[in-house]
Design an enzyme around this catalytic site. Structure first.
Site, PDB file in Angstrom:
ATOM      1  CG  HIS A 167     -35.367  -8.879  37.119  1.00 18.25           C
ATOM      2  ND1 HIS A 167     -35.966  -7.851  36.429  1.00 18.25           N
ATOM      3  CD2 HIS A 167     -35.693 -10.013  36.434  1.00 18.25           C
ATOM      4  CE1 HIS A 167     -36.605  -8.330  35.384  1.00 18.25           C
ATOM      5  NE2 HIS A 167     -36.462  -9.640  35.363  1.00 18.25           N
ATOM      6  CE  LYS A 212     -39.507  -8.677  23.729  1.00 21.02           C
ATOM      7  NZ  LYS A 212     -39.272  -9.572  24.852  1.00 21.02           N
ATOM      8  NE  ARG A 218     -42.747 -13.893  36.612  1.00 21.21           N
ATOM      9  CZ  ARG A 218     -42.676 -13.192  35.496  1.00 21.21           C
ATOM     10  NH1 ARG A 218     -42.637 -11.895  35.548  1.00 21.21           N
ATOM     11  NH2 ARG A 218     -42.687 -13.784  34.340  1.00 21.21           N
ATOM     12  CB  SER A 226     -39.856  -6.336  32.585  1.00 27.23           C
ATOM     13  OG  SER A 226     -38.809  -6.725  33.420  1.00 27.23           O
TER      14      SER A 226
HETATM   15  O1  PNS Z   1     -36.214 -12.029  30.663  1.00 25.26           O
HETATM   16  P1  PNS Z   1     -36.604 -12.988  29.598  1.00 25.26           P
HETATM   17  O2  PNS Z   1     -37.099 -12.243  28.371  1.00 25.26           O
HETATM   18  O3  PNS Z   1     -37.598 -14.007  30.085  1.00 25.26           O
HETATM   19  O4  PNS Z   1     -35.262 -13.788  29.169  1.00 25.26           O
HETATM   20  C1  PNS Z   1     -35.284 -14.741  28.153  1.00 25.26           C
HETATM   21  C2  PNS Z   1     -33.858 -15.143  27.733  1.00 25.26           C
HETATM   22  C3  PNS Z   1     -33.034 -13.914  27.437  1.00 25.26           C
HETATM   23  C4  PNS Z   1     -33.197 -15.930  28.839  1.00 25.26           C
HETATM   24  C5  PNS Z   1     -34.001 -16.035  26.465  1.00 25.26           C
HETATM   25  O5  PNS Z   1     -34.865 -15.430  25.561  1.00 25.26           O
HETATM   26  C6  PNS Z   1     -32.672 -16.285  25.778  1.00 25.26           C
HETATM   27  O6  PNS Z   1     -31.816 -16.960  26.301  1.00 25.26           O
HETATM   28  N1  PNS Z   1     -32.505 -15.712  24.561  1.00 25.26           N
HETATM   29  C7  PNS Z   1     -31.286 -15.815  23.806  1.00 25.26           C
HETATM   30  C8  PNS Z   1     -31.513 -16.572  22.489  1.00 25.26           C
HETATM   31  C9  PNS Z   1     -31.528 -18.059  22.752  1.00 25.26           C
HETATM   32  O7  PNS Z   1     -30.575 -18.632  23.253  1.00 25.26           O
HETATM   33  N2  PNS Z   1     -32.646 -18.692  22.349  1.00 25.26           N
HETATM   34  C10 PNS Z   1     -32.846 -20.099  22.528  1.00 25.26           C
HETATM   35  C11 PNS Z   1     -33.300 -20.403  23.926  1.00 25.26           C
HETATM   36  S1  PNS Z   1     -33.764 -22.039  24.042  1.00 25.26           S
END
Ligand code: PNS
Length: 162
Positions: free
Chosen positions: A17, A41, A89, A127
């Site tokens: 990150h 979560k 990645r 993570s």
């Molecule tokens: O670090 P991560 O867990 O890969 O991040 C994922 C994240 C936070 C970018 C994604 O889960 C997100 O944007 N969640 C917010 C809810 C949302 O908008 N969901 C629809 C996405 S299409």
């Protein structure tokens, strides 16, 4: 002023990150690192801990650390920023990121995603793996910023000779 939002769970922040943030700052004038607060979560670190760890590891004034709940497109609209930054990645990340990027653009046609390939040193860091290795007493030094390493050791003192 070109600003991008770098959203994620950051549970916890890793050197992968950090590398994306440092490289993102060569493309954007300002980055908002946005930590997802997902009450559905169970996270290892609270949102407050995660944002504090990112702030400590990124003291650069061009980096703002914030948190959000709900849909990312609602957050980006509130912030008036329509570009998000995501790290890629491996090919395995691509399918999920492709879905995410397209769903977000469906929800907000102004929305766009900029992908950066993670560096050679961090392509295997996640993570999730960091949490698992640290909780089982493995050494994650070099994979996370030093303040995160300290926080992990505090979470699992018995695994680290403490
Ligand atoms: O670090 P991560 O867990 O890969 O991040 C994922 C994240 C936070 C970018 C994604 O889960 C997100 O944007 N969640 C917010 C809810 C949302 O908008 N969901 C629809 C996405 S299409």
């Amino acid at each position: 002023m070109a600003t991008a939002i770098y959203p994620g769970s950051f549970d916890p922040m890793t050197n992968g990150h950090l590398s994306i943030i440092q490289r993102g700052l060569t493309m954007f004038d300002r980055l908002i690192v946005a930590v997802l607060n997902n009450p559905r979560k169970q996270a290892m670190f609270s949102v407050e801990e995660r944002t504090r760890l990112i702030r400590e590891a990124c003291p650069d004034p061009r980096v703002e650390v914030d948190s959000f709940q709900g849909l990312l497109v609602h957050y980006t609209r509130r912030k008036g920023v329509h570009v998000i930054l995501r790290g890629l990645r491996a090919v395995s990340d691509f399918e999920y990121e492709f879905q995410l990027a397209n769903m977000n653009r469906k929800l907000d046609p102004e929305f766009d995603t900029v992908f950066m390939m993670t560096g050679q040193d961090s392509f295997y860091i996640s993570s999730q793996l960091v949490r698992e290795v640290a909780s089982l007493g493995g050494d994650v030094s070099g994979l996370v910023p030093t303040n995160v390493l300290r926080a992990l050791r505090e979470k699992f003192p018995s695994k680290n000779g403490g």
